[in-house]
Scaffold this motif. Sequence first.
Motif, PDB file in Angstrom:
ATOM      1  N   PHE A 109       0.800  -1.213   0.000  1.00 33.71           N
ATOM      2  CA  PHE A 109       0.000   0.000   0.000  1.00 33.71           C
ATOM      3  C   PHE A 109       0.837   1.268   0.000  1.00 33.71           C
ATOM      4  O   PHE A 109       0.348   2.328  -0.355  1.00 33.71           O
ATOM      5  N   SER A 110       2.097   1.177   0.418  1.00 32.01           N
ATOM      6  CA  SER A 110       2.927   2.377   0.521  1.00 32.01           C
ATOM      7  C   SER A 110       4.346   2.070   0.097  1.00 32.01           C
ATOM      8  O   SER A 110       5.028   1.242   0.712  1.00 32.01           O
ATOM      9  N   ARG A 111       4.816   2.754  -0.925  1.00 32.09           N
ATOM     10  CA  ARG A 111       6.194   2.554  -1.368  1.00 32.09           C
ATOM     11  C   ARG A 111       7.207   3.168  -0.403  1.00 32.09           C
ATOM     12  O   ARG A 111       8.399   2.924  -0.522  1.00 32.09           O
ATOM     13  N   SER A 112       6.730   3.981   0.545  1.00 28.73           N
ATOM     14  CA  SER A 112       7.629   4.549   1.545  1.00 28.73           C
ATOM     15  C   SER A 112       7.802   3.643   2.750  1.00 28.73           C
ATOM     16  O   SER A 112       8.508   3.992   3.698  1.00 28.73           O
ATOM     17  N   ASP A 113       7.159   2.469   2.736  1.00 20.54           N
ATOM     18  CA  ASP A 113       7.315   1.542   3.846  1.00 20.54           C
ATOM     19  C   ASP A 113       8.785   1.156   3.997  1.00 20.54           C
ATOM     20  O   ASP A 113       9.475   0.922   3.000  1.00 20.54           O
ATOM     21  N   PRO A 114       9.312   1.085   5.237  1.00 23.70           N
ATOM     22  CA  PRO A 114      10.726   0.752   5.435  1.00 23.70           C
ATOM     23  C   PRO A 114      11.149  -0.546   4.764  1.00 23.70           C
ATOM     24  O   PRO A 114      12.285  -0.677   4.318  1.00 23.70           O
ATOM     25  N   GLN A 115      10.250  -1.511   4.662  1.00 22.98           N
ATOM     26  CA  GLN A 115      10.603  -2.782   4.034  1.00 22.98           C
ATOM     27  C   GLN A 115      10.783  -2.646   2.524  1.00 22.98           C
ATOM     28  O   GLN A 115      11.510  -3.428   1.910  1.00 22.98           O
ATOM     29  N   ASN A 116      10.116  -1.657   1.917  1.00 24.61           N
ATOM     30  CA  ASN A 116      10.363  -1.377   0.507  1.00 24.61           C
ATOM     31  C   ASN A 116      11.628  -0.551   0.330  1.00 24.61           C
ATOM     32  O   ASN A 116      12.364  -0.729  -0.631  1.00 24.61           O
ATOM     33  N   SER A 121      16.099   0.866  -3.710  1.00 24.86           N
ATOM     34  CA  SER A 121      16.621   2.220  -3.531  1.00 24.86           C
ATOM     35  C   SER A 121      16.062   3.208  -4.537  1.00 24.86           C
ATOM     36  O   SER A 121      16.358   4.388  -4.468  1.00 24.86           O
ATOM     37  N   LEU A 122      15.254   2.727  -5.503  1.00 20.86           N
ATOM     38  CA  LEU A 122      14.706   3.624  -6.509  1.00 20.86           C
ATOM     39  C   LEU A 122      13.503   4.376  -5.973  1.00 20.86           C
ATOM     40  O   LEU A 122      12.807   3.921  -5.081  1.00 20.86           O
ATOM     41  N   ALA A 123      13.245   5.526  -6.560  1.00 22.94           N
ATOM     42  CA  ALA A 123      12.050   6.277  -6.183  1.00 22.94           C
ATOM     43  C   ALA A 123      10.810   5.548  -6.660  1.00 22.94           C
ATOM     44  O   ALA A 123      10.837   4.789  -7.618  1.00 22.94           O
ATOM     45  N   ALA A 124       9.703   5.776  -5.970  1.00 22.07           N
ATOM     46  CA  ALA A 124       8.454   5.132  -6.358  1.00 22.07           C
ATOM     47  C   ALA A 124       8.022   5.599  -7.736  1.00 22.07           C
ATOM     48  O   ALA A 124       8.201   6.748  -8.113  1.00 22.07           O
ATOM     49  N   ALA A 125       7.447   4.673  -8.475  1.00 23.56           N
ATOM     50  CA  ALA A 125       6.920   5.025  -9.795  1.00 23.56           C
ATOM     51  C   ALA A 125       5.749   5.979  -9.639  1.00 23.56           C
ATOM     52  O   ALA A 125       5.050   5.963  -8.629  1.00 23.56           O
ATOM     53  N   PRO A 126       5.496   6.866 -10.614  1.00 26.21           N
ATOM     54  CA  PRO A 126       4.399   7.828 -10.501  1.00 26.21           C
ATOM     55  C   PRO A 126       3.071   7.137 -10.246  1.00 26.21           C
ATOM     56  O   PRO A 126       2.729   6.163 -10.894  1.00 26.21           O
ATOM     57  N   GLY A 127       2.346   7.661  -9.248  1.00 25.56           N
ATOM     58  CA  GLY A 127       1.022   7.129  -8.972  1.00 25.56           C
ATOM     59  C   GLY A 127       1.011   5.882  -8.112  1.00 25.56           C
ATOM     60  O   GLY A 127      -0.046   5.360  -7.811  1.00 25.56           O
ATOM     61  N   VAL A 128       2.183   5.385  -7.687  1.00 26.34           N
ATOM     62  CA  VAL A 128       2.228   4.138  -6.930  1.00 26.34           C
ATOM     63  C   VAL A 128       2.194   4.381  -5.432  1.00 26.34           C
ATOM     64  O   VAL A 128       1.532   3.674  -4.696  1.00 26.34           O
ATOM     65  N   GLY A 129       2.904   5.380  -4.964  1.00 32.75           N
ATOM     66  CA  GLY A 129       3.015   5.607  -3.529  1.00 32.75           C
ATOM     67  C   GLY A 129       1.695   6.019  -2.912  1.00 32.75           C
ATOM     68  O   GLY A 129       0.837   6.619  -3.552  1.00 32.75           O
ATOM     69  N   ALA A 130       1.520   5.686  -1.605  1.00 34.05           N
ATOM     70  CA  ALA A 130       0.310   6.084  -0.905  1.00 34.05           C
ATOM     71  C   ALA A 130       0.346   7.566  -0.596  1.00 34.05           C
ATOM     72  O   ALA A 130       1.379   8.145  -0.358  1.00 34.05           O
ATOM     73  N   GLY A 131      -0.796   8.181  -0.596  1.00 30.67           N
ATOM     74  CA  GLY A 131      -0.881   9.599  -0.293  1.00 30.67           C
ATOM     75  C   GLY A 131      -0.762   9.860   1.188  1.00 30.67           C
ATOM     76  O   GLY A 131      -0.660   8.949   1.996  1.00 30.67           O
TER      77      GLY A 131
END
Length: 288
Positions: A109-116, A121-131
């Motif tokens: 649900f969140s590309r900023s999760d510590p496990q991700n 190490s890449l930035a989340a793709a557009p539209g993928v990360g949770a708001g």
Amino acid sequence: MPTKLRTFALLLLISACLPQPAGAQVKCTAVSPDCVVVGEWDLSVGLGAGVRTNPVAGRSDIPLYVIPQFSYYGKRFFVDNLEPGFTLHEGAVHTINLVAAPGYDRVFFSRSDPQNLLVNSLAAAPGVGAGAGGDNLGSGDGRSAQEFPTHRRRTTYLAGPEWLFSYGRFAGQLSALYEVTGRHDGYEVRGAISTPLIQTEHSLIANAGFTWKSAQTVRYYYGIEGFYRPAAALNPFVKLAYSRVLSERWTLNAFVHYEYLSDEIGDSPLVSDPSVVTAFVGFNFKVF
């Protein structure tokens, strides 16, 4: 004592009463494939190509290119990536630990999760990360215009007893964990067993196991208030891991991991695929 605390205390007592002849993880003072060095940090970086499929509708798969790994094992205290622990008993066959581990499902649900962040190490793709607020997800059943506004899934941690054991060529793990960060007050039971299929200059390890999640845990991630209220879920998995040491610092690694999602999760309108596949092939560089 509240019911939840009594239940958690009972889980601790059951684990402490398990037979104790002890350790699946052998500690030592010299480098060996079968042990970890006591009192030293271990840091390595995996470089390669891989992917973790995302079962949540409308979310992209998670690419894996850089996989950092770090660990430290002291006489009692240890940390392995995001999982700290304390050894209560260690012997030749059985080990009893107290461990803490992050909740896993938030990675979808969140590309900023510590496990991700740890494996990618890449930035989340557009539209993928949770708001910053809730997650607005498609229904996953073809009604793409319909959206379900749901709560934000926050980082959670679970803690509890862990039993490690070995029997011949088999090694096993069983843990009973309670969510201690106050997000959903759920439980998880995680179990796995592994055995080497090849153990020469090449190593091929087979793993199989399960994760049982209580209803509170499943509802926090996959439920929809007033629409979908799932019960507890049991997710089995299998994994194959291959490695070959190339030099003192470089190792060739590859693995594939398949997890089947229980109907309680797979039937959620938030989920479009009842399984998760994680695969990676690359080289591991030992920093120190």
